[in-house]
Design a protein around this motif. Structure first.
Motif, PDB file in Angstrom:
ATOM      1  N   ARG A   1       0.839  -1.208   0.000  1.00 39.42           N
ATOM      2  CA  ARG A   1       0.000   0.000   0.000  1.00 39.42           C
ATOM      3  C   ARG A   1       0.866   1.247   0.000  1.00 39.42           C
ATOM      4  O   ARG A   1       0.623   2.195  -0.767  1.00 39.42           O
TER       5      ARG A   1
ATOM      6  N   THR B   1      -1.505  -0.882  -4.410  1.00 38.13           N
ATOM      7  CA  THR B   1      -2.730  -1.535  -3.965  1.00 38.13           C
ATOM      8  C   THR B   1      -3.524  -2.146  -5.120  1.00 38.13           C
ATOM      9  O   THR B   1      -3.854  -3.339  -5.108  1.00 38.13           O
TER      10      THR B   1
ATOM     11  N   PRO C   1      -7.700  -5.490   3.171  1.00 30.31           N
ATOM     12  CA  PRO C   1      -6.349  -4.946   3.284  1.00 30.31           C
ATOM     13  C   PRO C   1      -5.638  -5.627   4.451  1.00 30.31           C
ATOM     14  O   PRO C   1      -6.108  -5.568   5.588  1.00 30.31           O
TER      15      PRO C   1
ATOM     16  N   PRO D   1      -9.099   1.586   6.329  1.00 24.12           N
ATOM     17  CA  PRO D   1      -8.799   2.573   5.294  1.00 24.12           C
ATOM     18  C   PRO D   1      -9.843   3.691   5.270  1.00 24.12           C
ATOM     19  O   PRO D   1     -10.955   3.536   5.788  1.00 24.12           O
ATOM     20  N   GLU D   2      -9.496   4.798   4.662  1.00 20.80           N
ATOM     21  CA  GLU D   2     -10.481   5.850   4.441  1.00 20.80           C
ATOM     22  C   GLU D   2     -11.586   5.294   3.544  1.00 20.80           C
ATOM     23  O   GLU D   2     -11.353   4.405   2.712  1.00 20.80           O
TER      24      GLU D   2
ATOM     25  N   SER E   1     -12.860   6.578   1.060  1.00 18.42           N
ATOM     26  CA  SER E   1     -12.487   6.810  -0.341  1.00 18.42           C
ATOM     27  C   SER E   1     -11.558   5.724  -0.859  1.00 18.42           C
ATOM     28  O   SER E   1     -11.614   5.355  -2.041  1.00 18.42           O
ATOM     29  N   ASP E   2     -10.695   5.200   0.025  1.00 23.40           N
ATOM     30  CA  ASP E   2      -9.792   4.121  -0.376  1.00 23.40           C
ATOM     31  C   ASP E   2     -10.565   2.831  -0.630  1.00 23.40           C
ATOM     32  O   ASP E   2     -10.290   2.105  -1.600  1.00 23.40           O
TER      33      ASP E   2
ATOM     34  N   GLU F   1     -12.382   3.177  -3.915  1.00 21.79           N
ATOM     35  CA  GLU F   1     -11.497   3.024  -5.068  1.00 21.79           C
ATOM     36  C   GLU F   1     -11.255   1.552  -5.396  1.00 21.79           C
ATOM     37  O   GLU F   1     -11.339   1.135  -6.559  1.00 21.79           O
ATOM     38  N   VAL F   2     -10.971   0.756  -4.367  1.00 18.72           N
ATOM     39  CA  VAL F   2     -10.669  -0.656  -4.599  1.00 18.72           C
ATOM     40  C   VAL F   2     -11.913  -1.412  -5.058  1.00 18.72           C
ATOM     41  O   VAL F   2     -11.866  -2.195  -6.017  1.00 18.72           O
TER      42      VAL F   2
ATOM     43  N   TYR G   1     -16.263  -6.222   2.074  1.00 18.01           N
ATOM     44  CA  TYR G   1     -15.097  -5.577   2.672  1.00 18.01           C
ATOM     45  C   TYR G   1     -14.797  -6.260   3.994  1.00 18.01           C
ATOM     46  O   TYR G   1     -15.701  -6.533   4.799  1.00 18.01           O
TER      47      TYR G   1
END
Length: 246
Positions: free
Chosen positions: A131, A136, A163, A173-174, A176-177, A180-181, A205
């Motif tokens: 990361r 990532t 993660p 993670p945020e 937003s992260d 994204e993934v 998740y």
């Protein structure tokens, strides 16, 4: 898409813990999501018996690629199905790290799960070093490509993004992260199966999901539930996460 909230008990739980399943089923007799618990292999059959007729399904934490054979200590996907399981986790980061499992091994196990009529929950995720190096998406999408069986259908596989650096650490993670993934996974799935099938794959998740953060994580567009570790061991905690998915 109906969410899935799956609990991975890992190497935890004795027969006394089966009461947690009964409590969970009583808390959520008709949940707005699918509920799955993956206990250690010693509890698979007794948990399936306790959960029979309830809203809680049972699955395995790992399987061997072969249907049978001289593989001391291993368990076949067919054995999980025979014990009452409906799904199995493959490629969890702890299996990849502790047992040296690579994508090819994970793919063979996922194929075995599908062969046995189980849903294959395929785990992908990056380490903290990956990361920090900005790798990532390269790592996660590479694991997806290497671990997903050819010809997979949307109903037969689930992808869990975990993660590695967030599992059991309390770090998350945020949003937003995560977005994204999960967006990247959704788009990339269409490269490996027909677009209509890719749209049916549930993306979970995992990584320190708790009652306090589940609702905001599950609110992300391409997050279709969670793979929950320690917080799934107690019905009081897991029940709140199940409620957050509704």
């Amino acid at each position: 898409m109906r969410p899935l909230v799956a609990g991975n008990w890992k190497m935890n739980g004795l027969r006394a813990a089966l009461s947690e399943v009964t409590t969970l089923a009583q808390m959520h007799p008709t949940p707005s999501c699918d509920v799955l618990i993956c206990p250690p292999a010693t509890l698979l059959a007794p948990m399936a018996e306790v959960a029979a007729g309830t809203s809680v399904a049972v699955g395995g934490q790992d399987c061997h690629a072969a249907a049978s054979g001289a593989h001391t200590g291993d368990i076949a996907a067919e054995m999980i199905a025979d014990a009452g399981g409906t799904a199995v986790i493959v490629g969890h980061s702890e299996r990849r790290a502790d047992h040296g499992e690579d994508d090819a091994t994970v793919r063979a196990k996922a194929e075995a799960a599908i062969r046995a009529g189980l849903t294959a929950i395929i785990c992908v995720g990056e380490t903290e070093a990956e990361r920090d190096a900005g790798r990532t998406l390269d790592v996660v999408l590479g694991q997806l490509a290497g671990s997903l069986p050819e010809g997979s259908l949307g109903a037969s596989v689930v992808i869990a993004y975990e993660p590695v650096w967030a599992i059991g650490t309390g770090r998350v993670p945020e949003l937003s992260d995560i977005t994204e993934v999960h967006d990247a996974l959704r788009a990339d799935l269409a490269k490996h199966m027909p677009e209509a099938e890719a749209a049916l794959v549930r993306l979970l998740y995992g990584g320190s999901v708790k009652p306090g953060n589940a609702a905001e994580i599950f609110g992300i567009e391409n997050v279709n539930g969670g793979l929950v570790g320690g917080a799934s061991l107690k019905a009081s905690d897991f029940g709140q996460i199940v409620a957050a998915a509704g």
